[in-house]
Enzyme design. Structure first.
Site, PDB file in Angstrom:
ATOM      1  N   CYS A 178     -20.026  11.062  12.161  1.00 12.64           N
ATOM      2  CA  CYS A 178     -18.587  11.019  12.541  1.00 12.64           C
ATOM      3  C   CYS A 178     -18.089  10.059  13.644  1.00 12.64           C
ATOM      4  O   CYS A 178     -17.051   9.631  13.570  1.00 12.64           O
ATOM      5  CB  CYS A 178     -18.137  12.544  12.427  1.00 12.64           C
ATOM      6  SG  CYS A 178     -19.188  13.571  13.419  1.00 12.64           S
TER       7      CYS A 178
ATOM      8  N   HIS B 160     -12.432  12.504  17.358  1.00  7.43           N
ATOM      9  CA  HIS B 160     -13.447  12.116  18.110  1.00  7.43           C
ATOM     10  C   HIS B 160     -12.862  10.533  18.494  1.00  7.43           C
ATOM     11  O   HIS B 160     -12.447   9.883  18.130  1.00  7.43           O
ATOM     12  CB  HIS B 160     -14.690  11.610  17.192  1.00  7.43           C
ATOM     13  CG  HIS B 160     -15.487  12.722  16.730  1.00  7.43           C
ATOM     14  ND1 HIS B 160     -15.062  14.293  17.128  1.00  7.43           N
ATOM     15  CD2 HIS B 160     -16.689  12.956  16.117  1.00  7.43           C
ATOM     16  CE1 HIS B 160     -15.961  14.701  16.607  1.00  7.43           C
ATOM     17  NE2 HIS B 160     -16.923  14.287  15.816  1.00  7.43           N
TER      18      HIS B 160
HETATM   19  P1  NAP Z   1     -19.686  24.040   8.129  1.00  8.65           P
HETATM   20  O1  NAP Z   1     -18.516  24.279   8.477  1.00  8.65           O
HETATM   21  O2  NAP Z   1     -20.960  25.070   8.956  1.00  8.65           O
HETATM   22  O3  NAP Z   1     -20.083  24.464   6.457  1.00  8.65           O
HETATM   23  C1  NAP Z   1     -21.548  24.506   6.157  1.00  8.65           C
HETATM   24  C2  NAP Z   1     -21.345  24.581   4.507  1.00  8.65           C
HETATM   25  O4  NAP Z   1     -22.577  24.616   3.876  1.00  8.65           O
HETATM   26  C3  NAP Z   1     -20.902  25.836   3.872  1.00  8.65           C
HETATM   27  O5  NAP Z   1     -20.073  25.788   2.755  1.00  8.65           O
HETATM   28  C4  NAP Z   1     -21.802  26.883   3.683  1.00  8.65           C
HETATM   29  O6  NAP Z   1     -21.580  28.008   2.724  1.00  8.65           O
HETATM   30  C5  NAP Z   1     -22.976  25.962   3.183  1.00  8.65           C
HETATM   31  N1  NAP Z   1     -24.272  26.500   3.543  1.00  8.65           N
HETATM   32  C6  NAP Z   1     -24.976  26.753   4.754  1.00  8.65           C
HETATM   33  N2  NAP Z   1     -25.953  27.229   4.527  1.00  8.65           N
HETATM   34  C7  NAP Z   1     -26.535  27.268   3.424  1.00  8.65           C
HETATM   35  C8  NAP Z   1     -27.528  27.485   2.678  1.00  8.65           C
HETATM   36  N3  NAP Z   1     -28.763  27.676   2.975  1.00  8.65           N
HETATM   37  N4  NAP Z   1     -27.518  26.942   1.302  1.00  8.65           N
HETATM   38  C9  NAP Z   1     -26.543  26.306   0.491  1.00  8.65           C
HETATM   39  N5  NAP Z   1     -25.171  26.190   1.135  1.00  8.65           N
HETATM   40  C10 NAP Z   1     -25.383  26.555   2.701  1.00  8.65           C
HETATM   41  O7  NAP Z   1     -20.552  22.711   8.275  1.00  8.65           O
HETATM   42  P2  NAP Z   1     -19.690  21.381   8.306  1.00  8.65           P
HETATM   43  O8  NAP Z   1     -19.098  21.035   9.742  1.00  8.65           O
HETATM   44  O9  NAP Z   1     -18.617  21.330   7.138  1.00  8.65           O
HETATM   45  O10 NAP Z   1     -20.743  20.148   8.262  1.00  8.65           O
HETATM   46  C11 NAP Z   1     -21.610  20.047   6.880  1.00  8.65           C
HETATM   47  C12 NAP Z   1     -22.312  18.744   6.768  1.00  8.65           C
HETATM   48  O11 NAP Z   1     -21.540  17.734   7.224  1.00  8.65           O
HETATM   49  C13 NAP Z   1     -23.310  18.845   8.003  1.00  8.65           C
HETATM   50  O12 NAP Z   1     -24.395  18.173   7.715  1.00  8.65           O
HETATM   51  C14 NAP Z   1     -22.832  18.028   9.301  1.00  8.65           C
HETATM   52  O13 NAP Z   1     -23.607  17.485  10.174  1.00  8.65           O
HETATM   53  C15 NAP Z   1     -21.893  16.992   8.340  1.00  8.65           C
HETATM   54  N6  NAP Z   1     -20.862  16.579   9.078  1.00  8.65           N
HETATM   55  C16 NAP Z   1     -19.932  17.289   9.648  1.00  8.65           C
HETATM   56  C17 NAP Z   1     -18.697  16.500  10.251  1.00  8.65           C
HETATM   57  C18 NAP Z   1     -17.494  17.439  10.807  1.00  8.65           C
HETATM   58  O14 NAP Z   1     -16.796  16.763  11.411  1.00  8.65           O
HETATM   59  N7  NAP Z   1     -17.747  18.780  10.794  1.00  8.65           N
HETATM   60  C19 NAP Z   1     -18.510  15.342  10.264  1.00  8.65           C
HETATM   61  C20 NAP Z   1     -19.450  14.518   9.609  1.00  8.65           C
HETATM   62  C21 NAP Z   1     -20.685  15.117   9.041  1.00  8.65           C
HETATM   63  P3  NAP Z   1     -21.240  29.463   3.202  1.00  8.65           P
HETATM   64  O15 NAP Z   1     -19.717  29.343   3.443  1.00  8.65           O
HETATM   65  O16 NAP Z   1     -21.571  30.009   2.120  1.00  8.65           O
HETATM   66  O17 NAP Z   1     -22.148  29.872   4.621  1.00  8.65           O
END
Ligand code: NAP
Length: 349
Positions: A146, A239
């Site tokens: 990001c 950011h």
């Molecule tokens: P998040 O809010 O923690 O969401 C995680 C998601 O993954 C939820 O849907 C969760 O489901 C699911 N999950 C967690 N553990 C799992 C498992 N063992 N098996 C299957 N599903 C699982 O995280 P996020 O911020 O959306 O980030 C997701 C990805 O995008 C990460 O790799 C992160 O590095 C990347 N990313 C994030 C951003 C950002 O700005 N946030 C930007 C770029 C990239 P439940 O709700 O059922 O737990």
């Protein structure tokens, strides 16, 4: 032609919710499958998900039952926003099962066979997928980290016009970048945390891949040095990066301004649905860009650049800002999928 059916892996998370919001009225894609952890599986989406964006859960997905993130899913392509510790193996299984995987997670970004794509910057890197084109075979395309996305987008016109010799970037990153619940409130309130796991390394290596050169079956990274220091700050979304850059040839700050302001790319030429009119908006006020004021520019898909000036150490400096869950995540992946569609990479055998 009917819409392309899309599955979202990690659909209940910070990025997953943004995917659903941005896809609600999309002209080319329709969401037909949702997956998340076993905490959510088996429940209708509206029951599994605590919706944390303005507005309501999109009607079309309220009743979709959340599944395990494993093939088969009832969709043609998958968008992945799974945590990085599980995304790599899950995405590989989907690609091997013949799905086109458009991922926002980090594990495959540096794979030789995976284009690390910013459609305005390196659309030519899609040629890495030419062997699969038209075969119906699966593949993986990644969008950058990001913070990398705004740094690489801002450097692209400078690299093209002046050449880039060295870059030093200091980021101030929003809390939502850590997902939900992210950083504990007692750690981030009244504070700055000078550590985000693996973030500095990601910016340093991904920037050089994106601005690198395609030869045969891989991308040779750009040779300039990139140094990044990353900080978590008490901002919800958006950011910011303070960037110092050494150019290969002398340039006046006014020439940099003109290079940023004039920059457009293939998404604008093809009028892709998520392409902002201007990928880079130049702010001339002395106190811009700011996260609260500028993160939603271009529907969250434009980055904003300001504070363009000479720098006593590396020659030039500027400040860049982007919306981390839109241009930095879900919006980036959707734009990647729109380019894949426009270039024929989503067609069957
Ligand atoms: P998040 O809010 O923690 O969401 C995680 C998601 O993954 C939820 O849907 C969760 O489901 C699911 N999950 C967690 N553990 C799992 C498992 N063992 N098996 C299957 N599903 C699982 O995280 P996020 O911020 O959306 O980030 C997701 C990805 O995008 C990460 O790799 C992160 O590095 C990347 N990313 C994030 C951003 C950002 O700005 N946030 C930007 C770029 C990239 P439940 O709700 O059922 O737990």
């Amino acid at each position: 032609m009917g819409k392309i059916r899309v599955g979202i892996l990690g659909a209940t998370g910070t990025v997953g919710q943004r995917f659903l919001q941005l896809l609600e009225h999309h002209p080319q894609f329709t969401v037909t499958a949702l997956a998340a952890s076993d905490r959510s599986q088996g429940k209708p989406y509206a029951a599994a998900c605590v919706w944390r964006l303005p507005g309501a859960v999109p009607d079309a997905v309220r009743g979709l039952v959340v599944q395990a993130p494993e093939p088969p899913l009832d969709c043609d392509i998958v968008f992945s926003s799974l945590p990085s510790d599980i995304a790599g193996s899950v995405e590989t299984r989907f690609a091997r099962a013949g799905y086109r995987v458009v991922t926002n997670s980090s594990p495959h970004r540096m794979d030789d066979a995976v284009p690390l794509l910013i459609p305005e910057v390196n659309p030519g890197h899609l040629a890495l997928l030419d062997a699969c084109k038209g075969t119906g075979g699966g593949f993986i395309v990644a969008n950058p980290n990001c913070s990398t996305v705004m740094i690489a987008l801002a450097l692209a016109p400078l690299a093209a016009r002046f050449g880039v010799a060295a870059v030093a970037a200091t980021t101030l990153q929003a809390i939502s970048g850590a997902g939900y619940p992210g950083v504990a409130s007692l750690d981030i309130t009244d504070n700055v945390v000078p550590f985000i796991a693996e973030e500095e390394e990601k910016i340093e290596r991904e920037t050089r891949k994106i601005l690198g050169f395609l030869d045969a079956s891989r991308v040779t990274p750009a040779t300039f040095a990139v140094s990044a220091q990353c900080h978590r700050v008490n901002v919800v979304d958006g950011h910011l990066a303070a960037v110092r850059v050494k150019l290969a040839r002398a340039a006046d700050p006014a020439e940099l301004r003109e290079a940023f302001a004039a920059f457009t790319g293939l998404p604008q030429e093809l009028r892709l649905p998520s392409a902002p009119e201007r990928p880079i908006l130049v702010r001339d006020e002395p106190d811009r860009p700011q996260p609260r004021l500028d993160r939603d520019a271009g529907g969250g898909m434009s980055i904003s650049v300001g504070r363009i000036a000479r720098d006593g150490v590396l020659g030039h400096r500027f400040v860049a800002l982007s919306h981390n869950t839109i241009r930095g995540a879900a919006g980036a992946a959707i734009l990647n999928a729109e380019l894949l569609l426009a270039k024929g990479y989503l067609e069957g055998p």
